[in-house]
Scaffold this active site. Sequence first.
Site, PDB file in Angstrom:
ATOM      1  N   CYS A 117       0.825  -1.213   0.000  1.00 45.28           N
ATOM      2  CA  CYS A 117       0.000   0.000   0.000  1.00 45.28           C
ATOM      3  C   CYS A 117       0.858   1.262   0.000  1.00 45.28           C
ATOM      4  CB  CYS A 117      -0.903   0.035   1.240  1.00 45.28           C
ATOM      5  SG  CYS A 117      -1.727  -1.527   1.581  1.00 45.28           S
TER       6      CYS A 117
ATOM      7  N   ASP B  79      -5.763 -11.872  -0.163  1.00 45.47           N
ATOM      8  CA  ASP B  79      -6.162 -11.628  -1.556  1.00 45.47           C
ATOM      9  C   ASP B  79      -6.475 -12.910  -2.329  1.00 45.47           C
ATOM     10  OD1 ASP B  79      -5.730  -8.971  -1.061  1.00 45.47           O
ATOM     11  OD2 ASP B  79      -4.093  -8.731  -2.487  1.00 45.47           O
TER      12      ASP B  79
HETATM   13  C1  LIG Z   1       0.380  -0.487  -5.095  1.00 41.70           C
HETATM   14  C2  LIG Z   1      -0.588  -1.081  -4.103  1.00 41.70           C
HETATM   15  C3  LIG Z   1      -1.283  -0.248  -3.249  1.00 41.70           C
HETATM   16  C4  LIG Z   1      -2.180  -0.801  -2.345  1.00 41.70           C
HETATM   17  N1  LIG Z   1      -2.866   0.039  -1.503  1.00 41.70           N
HETATM   18  C5  LIG Z   1      -3.750  -0.480  -0.619  1.00 41.70           C
HETATM   19  C6  LIG Z   1      -4.446   0.350   0.288  1.00 41.70           C
HETATM   20  O1  LIG Z   1      -4.267   1.582   0.277  1.00 41.70           O
HETATM   21  N2  LIG Z   1      -5.327  -0.212   1.165  1.00 41.70           N
HETATM   22  C7  LIG Z   1      -5.524  -1.569   1.209  1.00 41.70           C
HETATM   23  O2  LIG Z   1      -6.318  -2.043   2.033  1.00 41.70           O
HETATM   24  N3  LIG Z   1      -4.851  -2.406   0.367  1.00 41.70           N
HETATM   25  C8  LIG Z   1      -3.997  -1.893  -0.538  1.00 41.70           C
HETATM   26  N4  LIG Z   1      -3.303  -2.731  -1.381  1.00 41.70           N
HETATM   27  C9  LIG Z   1      -3.597  -4.171  -1.362  1.00 41.70           C
HETATM   28  C10 LIG Z   1      -2.771  -4.908  -0.296  1.00 41.70           C
HETATM   29  O3  LIG Z   1      -1.410  -4.665  -0.482  1.00 41.70           O
HETATM   30  C11 LIG Z   1      -3.063  -6.391  -0.437  1.00 41.70           C
HETATM   31  O4  LIG Z   1      -4.442  -6.593  -0.287  1.00 41.70           O
HETATM   32  C12 LIG Z   1      -2.334  -7.211   0.629  1.00 41.70           C
HETATM   33  O5  LIG Z   1      -0.955  -7.137   0.447  1.00 41.70           O
HETATM   34  C13 LIG Z   1      -2.778  -8.662   0.541  1.00 41.70           C
HETATM   35  O6  LIG Z   1      -2.046  -9.423   1.443  1.00 41.70           O
HETATM   36  P1  LIG Z   1      -1.878 -10.992   1.217  1.00 41.70           P
HETATM   37  O7  LIG Z   1      -1.025 -11.493   2.318  1.00 41.70           O
HETATM   38  O8  LIG Z   1      -3.203 -11.614   0.999  1.00 41.70           O
HETATM   39  O9  LIG Z   1      -1.165 -11.130  -0.202  1.00 41.70           O
HETATM   40  P2  LIG Z   1       0.236 -10.581  -0.715  1.00 41.70           P
HETATM   41  O10 LIG Z   1       0.608  -9.321  -0.056  1.00 41.70           O
HETATM   42  O11 LIG Z   1       0.159 -10.608  -2.203  1.00 41.70           O
HETATM   43  O12 LIG Z   1       1.243 -11.695  -0.226  1.00 41.70           O
HETATM   44  C14 LIG Z   1       1.226 -12.982  -0.747  1.00 41.70           C
HETATM   45  C15 LIG Z   1       2.632 -13.512  -0.663  1.00 41.70           C
HETATM   46  O13 LIG Z   1       2.604 -14.882  -1.031  1.00 41.70           O
HETATM   47  C16 LIG Z   1       3.766 -15.158  -1.769  1.00 41.70           C
HETATM   48  N5  LIG Z   1       3.482 -16.368  -2.554  1.00 41.70           N
HETATM   49  C17 LIG Z   1       2.507 -16.531  -3.480  1.00 41.70           C
HETATM   50  N6  LIG Z   1       2.512 -17.782  -3.954  1.00 41.70           N
HETATM   51  C18 LIG Z   1       3.513 -18.424  -3.316  1.00 41.70           C
HETATM   52  C19 LIG Z   1       4.017 -19.742  -3.377  1.00 41.70           C
HETATM   53  N7  LIG Z   1       3.495 -20.647  -4.210  1.00 41.70           N
HETATM   54  N8  LIG Z   1       5.054 -20.076  -2.588  1.00 41.70           N
HETATM   55  C20 LIG Z   1       5.601 -19.147  -1.733  1.00 41.70           C
HETATM   56  N9  LIG Z   1       5.173 -17.882  -1.638  1.00 41.70           N
HETATM   57  C21 LIG Z   1       4.135 -17.535  -2.419  1.00 41.70           C
HETATM   58  C22 LIG Z   1       3.993 -13.917  -2.600  1.00 41.70           C
HETATM   59  O14 LIG Z   1       5.342 -13.808  -2.999  1.00 41.70           O
HETATM   60  C23 LIG Z   1       3.567 -12.814  -1.648  1.00 41.70           C
HETATM   61  O15 LIG Z   1       4.650 -12.264  -0.923  1.00 41.70           O
HETATM   62  C24 LIG Z   1      -2.382  -2.210  -2.302  1.00 41.70           C
HETATM   63  C25 LIG Z   1      -1.671  -3.044  -3.182  1.00 41.70           C
HETATM   64  C26 LIG Z   1      -0.780  -2.483  -4.071  1.00 41.70           C
HETATM   65  C27 LIG Z   1      -0.023  -3.411  -5.003  1.00 41.70           C
END
Ligand SMILES: Cc1cc2nc3c(=O)[nH]c(=O)nc-3n(C[C@H](O)[C@H](O)[C@H](O)COP(=O)(O)OP(=O)(O)OC[C@H]3O[C@@H](n4cnc5c(N)ncnc54)[C@H](O)[C@@H]3O)c2cc1C
Length: 469
Positions: free
Chosen positions: A47, A297
């Site tokens: 974010c 996500d």
């Molecule tokens: C530019 C940007 C701005 C954002 N701004 C906001 C905001 O203002 N407010 C908000 O609420 N959200 C925001 N978001 C969204 C937020 O960043 C995501 O919703 C959040 O990071 C999701 O977390 P997560 O752990 O589900 O997934 P991720 O952060 O995507 O983490 C998943 C991890 O799993 C790893 N992975 C995947 N598959 C495998 C595998 N097979 N083996 C090992 N590792 C693996 C990946 O490398 C990654 O590090 C933003 C996103 C971006 C890109």
Amino acid sequence: MAAERLVVIGGDAAGMSAASQARRLRSPDELEITAFERGHFTSYSACGIPYWVGGEVDGPDALIARSPEAHRERSIDLRMRTEVTEIDVAGRRVRVRDVDSGAAAGGDERWHGYDKLVIATGARPLRPPLPGIDAPGVHGVQTLDDGQALLDTLGELERTEGRRAVVVGAGYIGVEMAEALIRRGYAVTVLNRDEQPMPTLDPDMGALVHEAMCGLGIETVNGTTVTKILTGEDGRVRAVATEDEEYPADVVVLGLGVRPETELARAAGLPLGPSGGLLTDLSMRVRGYEDIWAGGDCVEVLDLVSGRTRHIALGTHANKHGQVIGANVGGGYATFPGVVGTAVSKVCDLEIARTGLLEAQATAVGLRYVSVTVESTSRAGYYPGTRPMHVKMLAERRTGRLLGVQIVGREGAGKRVDIAAVALTAGMTVEEMTALDLGYAPPFSPVWDPVLVAARKATSAVAADVRAR
Ligand SMILES: Cc1cc2nc3c(=O)[nH]c(=O)nc-3n(C[C@H](O)[C@H](O)[C@H](O)COP(=O)(O)OP(=O)(O)OC[C@H]3O[C@@H](n4cnc5c(N)ncnc54)[C@H](O)[C@@H]3O)c2cc1C
């Protein structure tokens, strides 16, 4: 008795929140926790990337909430640059490979057993297979590595006269990146396939964003589809082509949205919803699988207003999912009831927020509604610095139940949406909202807060609609 084995796939918001919460509840003697992360970073804030690129915050270190070492100090065995390539549900094991060592040959793959599994693989940014999309100078902004690569390109262009950037996509990441590039001194064009920027808003509210973006000097072209990325003799990007125009570009940023990263889950036969996200119950346990949880996500969430599951990729949900999963795998009890669809973002000083349903979403689930829009102000009319604020409100016909709110305005507009998010969660009618005891003083709002002005107008509209029938 041997410790139970918890395996977490994905080392960011959802995965490491789950691991940390589980560790708070269970000692290493009781629960052995191994987390696999294929990237270079863990527990980081994507974010913050637009603000890092725009030079408002430092990075990348400042965007990392907890380093791998800090996790390891808390007895979480975090394996960086290690990718899970398969989930063997029947055998309760995952296949892993080292990303950096002989991966292509597959020589470094091995199996790792689990008693409990957490899938937190996040989302994958859309990157259409357009000619030139992989050319140097074309960047995504999903990870801190992406952010650094973009900053490296911007650094190389530092001395270029009349620097031009094209942002493809006008969702919240697209508009936030447009702001970042404006701050870096670029002439910015945003190319948008939809009728208006911000598909998270109704088109009439998106039109306000369009108008404001143009006023901020961001050229915003709606209803256009990118067909290819054009490169120069040096192989670098030089322009973005649509069906009928070419837009010169020294750098291109892609903000085309994301899809759940669920290929592993699909291959393992786990249940996926219509958007391709994993389906879970309220405890974030994958439906039908006693020992597997999923969050962030990569899952679909229950929309409490429409009653449907949706894919909404937000860090705010991912962190909460992780807490719930960690409590449950750690032997406690917690649930994630669902979301009302609240989101806030900004482009320069324009704040953009929504919660609940858009008109099209309400119609799609068979809800009939009345809709009102009001223009109010951020402060008392006589107080210096007051700015206009537009609030759109949807209320269910006959019952007057609040269905959704969208707000576009300057200072103080964005977080006002939280009032509506609470009202939606509580199932309030717009009439009930008019009596909310919100804080008032001239520097903060008019005596009738803009959200309450909208609620009053919506109450009248509901009553008029009842009378007319
Ligand atoms: C530019 C940007 C701005 C954002 N701004 C906001 C905001 O203002 N407010 C908000 O609420 N959200 C925001 N978001 C969204 C937020 O960043 C995501 O919703 C959040 O990071 C999701 O977390 P997560 O752990 O589900 O997934 P991720 O952060 O995507 O983490 C998943 C991890 O799993 C790893 N992975 C995947 N598959 C495998 C595998 N097979 N083996 C090992 N590792 C693996 C990946 O490398 C990654 O590090 C933003 C996103 C971006 C890109």
